[in-house]
Scaffold this motif. Sequence first.
Motif, PDB file in Angstrom:
ATOM      1  N   LEU A  97       7.064  -1.353  -2.207  1.00 47.81           N
ATOM      2  CA  LEU A  97       6.927  -0.218  -1.297  1.00 47.81           C
ATOM      3  C   LEU A  97       7.447   1.084  -1.902  1.00 47.81           C
ATOM      4  N   HIS A  98       8.120   1.001  -3.036  1.00 50.96           N
ATOM      5  CA  HIS A  98       8.630   2.195  -3.705  1.00 50.96           C
ATOM      6  C   HIS A  98       7.969   2.401  -5.071  1.00 50.96           C
ATOM      7  N   LEU A  99       6.832   1.722  -5.311  1.00 46.12           N
ATOM      8  CA  LEU A  99       6.060   1.933  -6.528  1.00 46.12           C
ATOM      9  C   LEU A  99       4.791   2.705  -6.176  1.00 46.12           C
ATOM     10  N   ASP A 100       4.487   3.742  -6.955  1.00 43.73           N
ATOM     11  CA  ASP A 100       3.310   4.561  -6.672  1.00 43.73           C
ATOM     12  C   ASP A 100       2.025   3.739  -6.645  1.00 43.73           C
ATOM     13  N   PRO A 149       2.033   6.978   1.197  1.00 45.83           N
ATOM     14  CA  PRO A 149       3.459   7.120   0.874  1.00 45.83           C
ATOM     15  C   PRO A 149       4.346   7.294   2.095  1.00 45.83           C
ATOM     16  N   GLY A 150       3.876   8.050   3.081  1.00 50.91           N
ATOM     17  CA  GLY A 150       4.691   8.251   4.273  1.00 50.91           C
ATOM     18  C   GLY A 150       4.936   6.957   5.019  1.00 50.91           C
ATOM     19  N   LEU A 151       3.874   6.161   5.198  1.00 53.77           N
ATOM     20  CA  LEU A 151       4.006   4.882   5.897  1.00 53.77           C
ATOM     21  C   LEU A 151       4.854   3.911   5.090  1.00 53.77           C
ATOM     22  N   SER A 152       4.623   3.861   3.758  1.00 50.03           N
ATOM     23  CA  SER A 152       5.418   2.967   2.908  1.00 50.03           C
ATOM     24  C   SER A 152       6.887   3.355   2.931  1.00 50.03           C
ATOM     25  N   VAL A 163      -3.191  -2.475   4.070  1.00 55.48           N
ATOM     26  CA  VAL A 163      -2.875  -1.095   4.419  1.00 55.48           C
ATOM     27  C   VAL A 163      -1.656  -0.592   3.653  1.00 55.48           C
ATOM     28  N   LEU A 164      -0.576  -1.369   3.683  1.00 52.62           N
ATOM     29  CA  LEU A 164       0.675  -0.905   3.093  1.00 52.62           C
ATOM     30  C   LEU A 164       0.647  -0.900   1.566  1.00 52.62           C
ATOM     31  N   LEU A 165       0.119  -1.978   0.967  1.00 54.14           N
ATOM     32  CA  LEU A 165       0.185  -2.133  -0.485  1.00 54.14           C
ATOM     33  C   LEU A 165      -1.120  -1.773  -1.178  1.00 54.14           C
TER      34      LEU A 165
END
Length: 366
Positions: free
Chosen positions: A264-267, A273-276, A326-328
Motif C-alpha cells: 500500500l506504500h509502493l507506487d 494513492p489517496g485511498l491506499s 481496486v486497492l492494489l
Amino acid sequence: MFSGRVLGRYQAATVRIGFGLVWLAHLLREWPERRLLYGDTSPWSAELAEQLLADNGALTVLPWFGGRPWFELVYHLAVLAALAVLLGWRTRAATVLFLVTVLSLQNRNVFLGDGGDNIVHLMAVYLVFTRCAEVWSLDARRVRSGRDGAAGPVLWAVLGAVLLVCQLGEFSGSSLDWTAPAFPYVGWGPLFWALWAVAGLRWLVDRVAPRGETRAVLDALATMTHNCAMLVIAVEVVLIYATAGWYKVQGSRWQDGTALYYPLHLDYFTPWPGLSGLVGGALLPVFLITYGTVLLQVAFPFTLVNRRIKNALLVVMMAEHVGIAVLLGLPVFSLAMIAADAVFLPTAALLWAGVRVARIRPGRPH
C-alpha cells in the motif's frame, strides 16, 4: 453417475464467461501497447524468447513466421477467440483457438503478468475438455432453435485443413510434435488431431444414428471428460488457496500482521494513492485484513464439507478480490480468481443471477 449426468453446467458456463471476459478485457486494455508487450518492439526480443522456448518447449505460434503482420493476426485472433468463448459461439472450436492464442501470447513473454496470467493459462487448458456451452451460450440457443446449417461442417473442414498445413509445414517447427521430452510425453499434435477427429465423429453420428449406441457412448465419454475437468478445476482452486495460505503462514510479515502495509506504500501498487494512504495509514484495518486473508485461505479447503460456510466464505473471498483489484491495481488477477471461484457457487444463486440478467436485456418485458 460420473458419466451419466453433466455436473455443474451453470458453474462451467460461468467459468467460461468469466475467463473469456478476463482475457478479452486484458487484450483490449493492452491493445495500444501490444507490440511492446508481445510483439516486435518488446524488450524481451524474439531471439531471447526463442532461446527460452528451445529449453522449455512451450507452445507459441508467434515464432512461426515472425514480423508484425503475423503478430497482429495472432493478437486479433486472440481477441476474437476470447469474444467467442465469452458468448459461447462454436465453443468446441473457440476454446481450442482460445487455448492456442493464450499460450502463444503468454509464452512469448513469460515475464509479464500479475499471477492472473497463470490462472488464465491453466483454465484455458481445462475449458477445452468441458461442456461449458450447454447453458448461457449462443450454441445452446442454436440447439434449442434447431438451426445448425452447414456452418459447423465448413468450420470443421477449414480448421482441419489449417491444422494439416501447420502439421506438415516446416514453419511450425517442433510445436506440433507427436511426442514430448517431459511428462505427459505426448506432444500438441495428437491432442489437436484428436479433438478435431472427435468433433467430426460427433457430427457424423448425430446425422447417421442420433439415437444409436455409438451416440450414447460418445455422450457418456464427453460427460465423463467434462466432469473430470470440472473436478480438476475445483481441485486447482483449492490448491491455489491452500498453498498461498500455508506459504503466508511461514512469512514473518504475515505473522506480525504488517504484510498489507508495504504494497500500500509502493507506487506500483497504488493506482489510487489517496485511498491506499487512507487504508495503509490505519494499523487496525491493515492488521485485520492481513490476518483475515491468511485465515480465509487456510480455512477454505476445510469449509467445503459445509455448504453454508463455504458459500459465505466465497462471498468474502470474492469481495476481497474486488478490494485487491481496486486497492492494489491487479484487475486481471482479481477477475481471474473470481472467475475460478465460480466453480464453487451454488446452482440456485447462479440461476437467480441469470434470471435477473435476462430481465435487463433490451426488448425483454420486466
